[in-house]
Design an enzyme around this catalytic site. Structure first.
Site, PDB file in Angstrom:
ATOM      1  N   ARG A  51      51.136 -18.673  14.465  1.00  0.00           N
ATOM      2  CA  ARG A  51      50.314 -18.790  13.412  1.00  0.00           C
ATOM      3  C   ARG A  51      50.157 -20.467  12.950  1.00  0.00           C
ATOM      4  O   ARG A  51      49.417 -20.803  12.377  1.00  0.00           O
ATOM      5  CB  ARG A  51      50.816 -18.056  11.978  1.00  0.00           C
ATOM      6  CG  ARG A  51      50.452 -16.796  12.062  1.00  0.00           C
ATOM      7  CD  ARG A  51      51.139 -15.835  10.888  1.00  0.00           C
ATOM      8  NE  ARG A  51      52.550 -15.341  11.333  1.00  0.00           N
ATOM      9  CZ  ARG A  51      53.504 -15.318  10.749  1.00  0.00           C
ATOM     10  NH1 ARG A  51      53.622 -15.457   9.298  1.00  0.00           N
ATOM     11  NH2 ARG A  51      54.540 -14.600  11.265  1.00  0.00           N
TER      12      ARG A  51
ATOM     13  N   GLU B 247      63.615 -15.434  10.054  1.00  0.00           N
ATOM     14  CA  GLU B 247      64.063 -14.306   8.895  1.00  0.00           C
ATOM     15  C   GLU B 247      64.162 -12.873   9.532  1.00  0.00           C
ATOM     16  O   GLU B 247      65.248 -12.318   9.188  1.00  0.00           O
ATOM     17  CB  GLU B 247      62.728 -14.233   7.877  1.00  0.00           C
ATOM     18  CG  GLU B 247      63.326 -13.392   6.702  1.00  0.00           C
ATOM     19  CD  GLU B 247      62.040 -13.126   5.585  1.00  0.00           C
ATOM     20  OE1 GLU B 247      61.040 -13.772   5.763  1.00  0.00           O
ATOM     21  OE2 GLU B 247      62.433 -12.383   4.774  1.00  0.00           O
TER      22      GLU B 247
HETATM   23  O1  LIG Z   1      61.564 -20.124   8.394  1.00  0.00           O
HETATM   24  P1  LIG Z   1      61.774 -19.248   9.068  1.00  0.00           P
HETATM   25  O2  LIG Z   1      62.796 -18.171   8.930  1.00  0.00           O
HETATM   26  O3  LIG Z   1      62.172 -19.552  10.688  1.00  0.00           O
HETATM   27  O4  LIG Z   1      60.253 -18.436   9.552  1.00  0.00           O
HETATM   28  C1  LIG Z   1      59.047 -18.883   9.638  1.00  0.00           C
HETATM   29  C2  LIG Z   1      58.425 -18.722  10.681  1.00  0.00           C
HETATM   30  O5  LIG Z   1      58.212 -17.535  11.094  1.00  0.00           O
HETATM   31  C3  LIG Z   1      56.688 -17.050  11.481  1.00  0.00           C
HETATM   32  O6  LIG Z   1      56.634 -17.408  12.913  1.00  0.00           O
HETATM   33  P2  LIG Z   1      56.728 -15.933  13.793  1.00  0.00           P
HETATM   34  O7  LIG Z   1      58.050 -16.316  14.907  1.00  0.00           O
HETATM   35  O8  LIG Z   1      56.718 -14.734  13.050  1.00  0.00           O
HETATM   36  O9  LIG Z   1      55.667 -16.061  14.993  1.00  0.00           O
HETATM   37  P3  LIG Z   1      54.095 -15.755  14.733  1.00  0.00           P
HETATM   38  O10 LIG Z   1      53.650 -17.164  14.250  1.00  0.00           O
HETATM   39  O11 LIG Z   1      53.919 -15.819  16.223  1.00  0.00           O
HETATM   40  O12 LIG Z   1      53.598 -14.580  14.051  1.00  0.00           O
HETATM   41  C4  LIG Z   1      56.065 -18.213  10.532  1.00  0.00           C
HETATM   42  O13 LIG Z   1      54.863 -18.539  11.596  1.00  0.00           O
HETATM   43  C5  LIG Z   1      56.992 -19.525  10.909  1.00  0.00           C
HETATM   44  O14 LIG Z   1      56.970 -20.322  11.884  1.00  0.00           O
HETATM   45  N1  LIG Z   2      58.398 -13.208   4.882  1.00  0.00           N
HETATM   46  C1  LIG Z   2      57.540 -13.869   5.815  1.00  0.00           C
HETATM   47  N2  LIG Z   2      56.226 -13.613   5.771  1.00  0.00           N
HETATM   48  C2  LIG Z   2      55.469 -14.051   6.859  1.00  0.00           C
HETATM   49  N3  LIG Z   2      56.147 -14.875   7.822  1.00  0.00           N
HETATM   50  C3  LIG Z   2      57.198 -15.139   7.727  1.00  0.00           C
HETATM   51  N4  LIG Z   2      58.177 -15.977   8.595  1.00  0.00           N
HETATM   52  C4  LIG Z   2      59.305 -15.611   8.053  1.00  0.00           C
HETATM   53  N5  LIG Z   2      59.441 -14.808   7.155  1.00  0.00           N
HETATM   54  C5  LIG Z   2      58.044 -14.816   6.648  1.00  0.00           C
END
Ligand SMILES: O=P(O)(O)OC[C@H]1O[C@H](OP(=O)(O)OP(=O)(O)O)[C@H](O)[C@@H]1O
Ligand SMILES: Nc1ncnc2[nH]cnc12
Length: 190
Positions: free
Chosen positions: A78, A115
């Site tokens: 993302r 998370e």
């Molecule tokens: O602060 P944190 O707890 O580390 O979470 C934040 C991260 O979680 C999500 O990525 P995700 O790994 O779900 O991957 P995506 O972008 O491929 O959906 C989001 O895009 C952030 O990079």
């Molecule tokens: N609650 C949440 N929603 C969307 N992206 C996330 N990445 C980590 N936690 C998330």
């Protein structure tokens, strides 16, 4: 200007709408309870990306934070959706930090927890010149695990992380504590 809800549901791709101001962006983020696992309130940014005005307002606001950086760093997946247009808008290069196994060697790797899971991120060595000034852009700051791992990779590579900018900070998850001393800007707070 905020989104006029009389125009139809916020966040659907379709005919052009009125401009969206920064304060109006929250209306384009959808809360999804218990996704991807029980207890997580997932912040879905796809309605914002689908709406031309909301997407443009987001990219413009993040690009204003870039200053004179050499590159904007985006985190798969993302983060790419925001960081690449922000880099273009800011006249800077774009550097991807990818999930493990997607970049050819030589790479630097960092394992981390977020998370709702664990993963490994990688940066291609030599993509950034020593001392390059970078802004890291991501969609969500939750626990901060992802951004802390990314900052670590960038500093191991010799880059200078001058700032972090996110669309949305989930403040209750304490991500700033994982990034002490960092300049962090969030367009929205949850
Ligand atoms: O602060 P944190 O707890 O580390 O979470 C934040 C991260 O979680 C999500 O990525 P995700 O790994 O779900 O991957 P995506 O972008 O491929 O959906 C989001 O895009 C952030 O990079
Ligand atoms: N609650 C949440 N929603 C969307 N992206 C996330 N990445 C980590 N936690 C998330």
């Amino acid at each position: 200007m905020t989104h006029d809800l009389s125009e139809g549901p916020a966040g659907q791709a379709g005919p052009s709408r009125q401009p969206v101001g920064r304060d109006g962006l929250a209306a384009y983020i959808r809360d999804v309870p218990d996704y991807p696992q029980p207890g997580v309130l997932f912040k879905d940014i796809t309605p914002l990306l689908a709406d031309a005005a909301a997407f443009a307002a987001t990219v413009d606001a993040l690009a204003e934070l870039a200053g004179d950086v050499d590159a904007v760093v985006g985190i798969e997946a993302r983060g790419f959706m925001l960081a690449a247009p922000v880099a273009f808008r800011a006249g800077a290069g774009f550097v991807p930090v990818r999930k493990a196994g997607k970049l050819p060697a030589p790479t630097l790797s960092a394992a981390y927890a977020l998370e709702y899971g664990e993963a490994v991120l990688e940066l291609r060595e030599g993509t950034l010149a020593p001392g390059a000034r970078v802004l890291v852009v991501d969609d969500v700051l939750a626990t901060g695990g992802t951004l802390a791992a990314t900052v670590g990779l960038l500093e191991r590579s010799g880059a200078q992380v001058v700032g972090i900018a996110v669309l949305l900070e989930i403040a209750a998850l304490g991500g700033r504590q994982a990034l002490p001393g960092r300049s962090i800007s969030a367009l929205l707070q949850a």
